[in-house]
Design a protein around this motif. Structure first.
Motif, mmCIF file in Angstrom:
data_model
loop_
_atom_site.group_PDB
_atom_site.id
_atom_site.type_symbol
_atom_site.label_atom_id
_atom_site.label_comp_id
_atom_site.label_asym_id
_atom_site.label_seq_id
_atom_site.Cartn_x
_atom_site.Cartn_y
_atom_site.Cartn_z
ATOM 1 N N LEU A 147 0.783 -1.236 0.000
ATOM 2 C CA LEU A 147 0.000 0.000 0.000
ATOM 3 C C LEU A 147 0.812 1.282 0.000
ATOM 4 C CD1 LEU A 147 -2.882 -0.531 2.597
ATOM 5 C CD2 LEU A 147 -3.113 0.150 0.208
ATOM 6 N N ALA A 148 1.974 1.259 0.636
ATOM 7 C CA ALA A 148 2.721 2.506 0.848
ATOM 8 C C ALA A 148 2.952 3.271 -0.457
ATOM 9 C CB ALA A 148 4.047 2.210 1.543
ATOM 10 N N GLN A 149 3.247 2.523 -1.529
ATOM 11 C CA GLN A 149 3.553 3.203 -2.800
ATOM 12 C C GLN A 149 2.369 4.027 -3.335
ATOM 13 O OE1 GLN A 149 3.644 0.305 -6.224
ATOM 14 N NE2 GLN A 149 3.424 -1.190 -4.572
ATOM 15 N N PHE A 150 1.165 3.772 -2.821
ATOM 16 C CA PHE A 150 -0.012 4.511 -3.287
ATOM 17 C C PHE A 150 -0.401 5.634 -2.329
ATOM 18 C CE2 PHE A 150 -0.443 0.052 -4.702
ATOM 19 C CZ PHE A 150 -0.308 0.256 -6.071
ATOM 20 N N HIS A 151 0.323 5.752 -1.219
ATOM 21 C CA HIS A 151 -0.042 6.738 -0.206
ATOM 22 C C HIS A 151 0.949 7.883 -0.154
ATOM 23 C CE1 HIS A 151 -2.459 3.529 2.278
ATOM 24 N NE2 HIS A 151 -3.148 4.005 1.268
ATOM 25 N N PRO A 152 0.457 9.110 0.050
ATOM 26 C CA PRO A 152 1.365 10.244 0.224
ATOM 27 C C PRO A 152 2.135 10.107 1.550
ATOM 28 C CG PRO A 152 -0.918 10.918 0.600
ATOM 29 C CD PRO A 152 -0.957 9.508 0.100
ATOM 30 N N TRP A 153 3.175 10.889 1.650
ATOM 31 C CA TRP A 153 4.099 10.828 2.783
ATOM 32 C C TRP A 153 3.386 10.927 4.131
ATOM 33 C CZ3 TRP A 153 5.478 14.390 6.595
ATOM 34 C CH2 TRP A 153 6.672 14.108 7.274
ATOM 35 N N LEU A 154 2.447 11.866 4.230
ATOM 36 C CA LEU A 154 1.786 12.093 5.518
ATOM 37 C C LEU A 154 1.016 10.863 5.995
ATOM 38 C CD1 LEU A 154 1.518 14.469 7.505
ATOM 39 C CD2 LEU A 154 -0.741 14.919 6.500
ATOM 40 N N ILE A 155 0.331 10.208 5.076
ATOM 41 C CA ILE A 155 -0.403 8.994 5.452
ATOM 42 C C ILE A 155 0.569 7.875 5.807
ATOM 43 C CG2 ILE A 155 -1.862 7.143 4.507
ATOM 44 C CD1 ILE A 155 -3.676 9.227 3.365
ATOM 45 N N GLN A 156 1.682 7.800 5.073
ATOM 46 C CA GLN A 156 2.698 6.792 5.416
ATOM 47 C C GLN A 156 3.202 6.988 6.842
ATOM 48 O OE1 GLN A 156 5.868 6.197 2.549
ATOM 49 N NE2 GLN A 156 4.509 6.603 0.825
#
Ligand code: 1Q0
Length: 215
Positions: A147-156
């Motif tokens: 999932l991380a590759q689809f999420h912006p930095w803040l959500i990560q």
């Protein structure tokens, strides 16, 4: 066995829902798929309110799918396959850039589909983990690989902080309410191939129609 309201959460029942997703000709039944996610969200909620930003998003995606099923074209949303055909035939999906269909079934289900890959990776790590393994590490490794590759930095960052609040492996196994650690491992070994199959069928379908990048 039926899951009643006051009965404790049992993970094997939830994973069975994913098993029941597949029809004989390998189509994925949306009602069952969504019911599987609903069960997982219940499980996540029982882990504490730090996960509520995650469960809120999952619940809103689940609700979009339920609304489509209850809508006037609900029968077109019986399986993922029929949904893809219906939405593409009727230009109901924004495929390359955001437009007039921000809550299409194809887009919404893709978010859950990507999360299913995380679940598969996480459960596989749990299944093969040693007694002293950290769930937070297993969870964040699974997240980085999916999932991380689809999420912006803040959500990560927020996700990473939430993972640190995960209970230890044994507590986790207890909350699953399946039995001894050996029984959990056996149950996961049976459930995972079916989750993988549901994931792969959806992945191939989306790839075939070039839908894996819906914004
Ligand atoms: C138990 C720990 C749970 C960890 C879940 C990992 C997922 C982290 C995701 C964090 C992101 C949530 C915030 C919102 C993100 C959205 O921007 C994003 C994209 O949507 P959009 O509309 O903005 O394009 N949404 C998603 O990527 C969907 C994320 C859905 C996550 C659903 C997680 C449901 C959880 C399940 C818990 C399962 C625990 C299973 C363990 C069972 C074994 C004991």
């Amino acid at each position: 066995t039926a899951m009643s309201v006051d009965e404790k959460f049992c993970l094997s029942e939830v994973l069975d829902t994913f098993k029941s997703c597949l029809t004989e000709n390998k189509e994925v039944i949306i009602d069952k798929y969504v019911a599987g996610w609903r069960g997982l969200v219940r499980f996540m909620n029982s882990l504490g309110s730090i996960f509520s930003f995650i469960s809120k998003d999952a619940v809103s995606k689940i609700q979009i799918m339920v609304n489509l099923r209850n809508g006037e074209n609900g029968e077109q949303y019986f399986t993922i396959q029929s949904m893809v055909k219906y939405e593409l035939d009727n230009s109901l999906v924004d495929i390359t850039k955001r437009g007039s269909h921000p809550e299409s079934g194809c887009r919404t289900l893709l978010r859950l589909h990507r999360a299913l890959r995380w679940l598969e990776l996480f459960l596989e790590r749990l299944r093969t983990s040693a007694e002293d393994s950290k769930t937070s590490v297993m969870c964040s490794e699974a997240y980085s690989e999916s999932l991380a590759q689809f999420h912006p930095w803040l959500i990560q960052k927020a996700a990473g902080m939430a993972f640190c609040a995960l209970p230890g492996r044994l507590t986790f196994f207890e909350v699953m309410n399946v039995g001894s650690p050996e029984q959990v491992v056996a149950m996961l070994g049976e459930a995972l191939p079916l989750i993988s199959e549901v994931y792969q069928i959806t992945e191939d379908l989306y790839a075939k129609h070039d839908l894996l990048g819906i914004p």
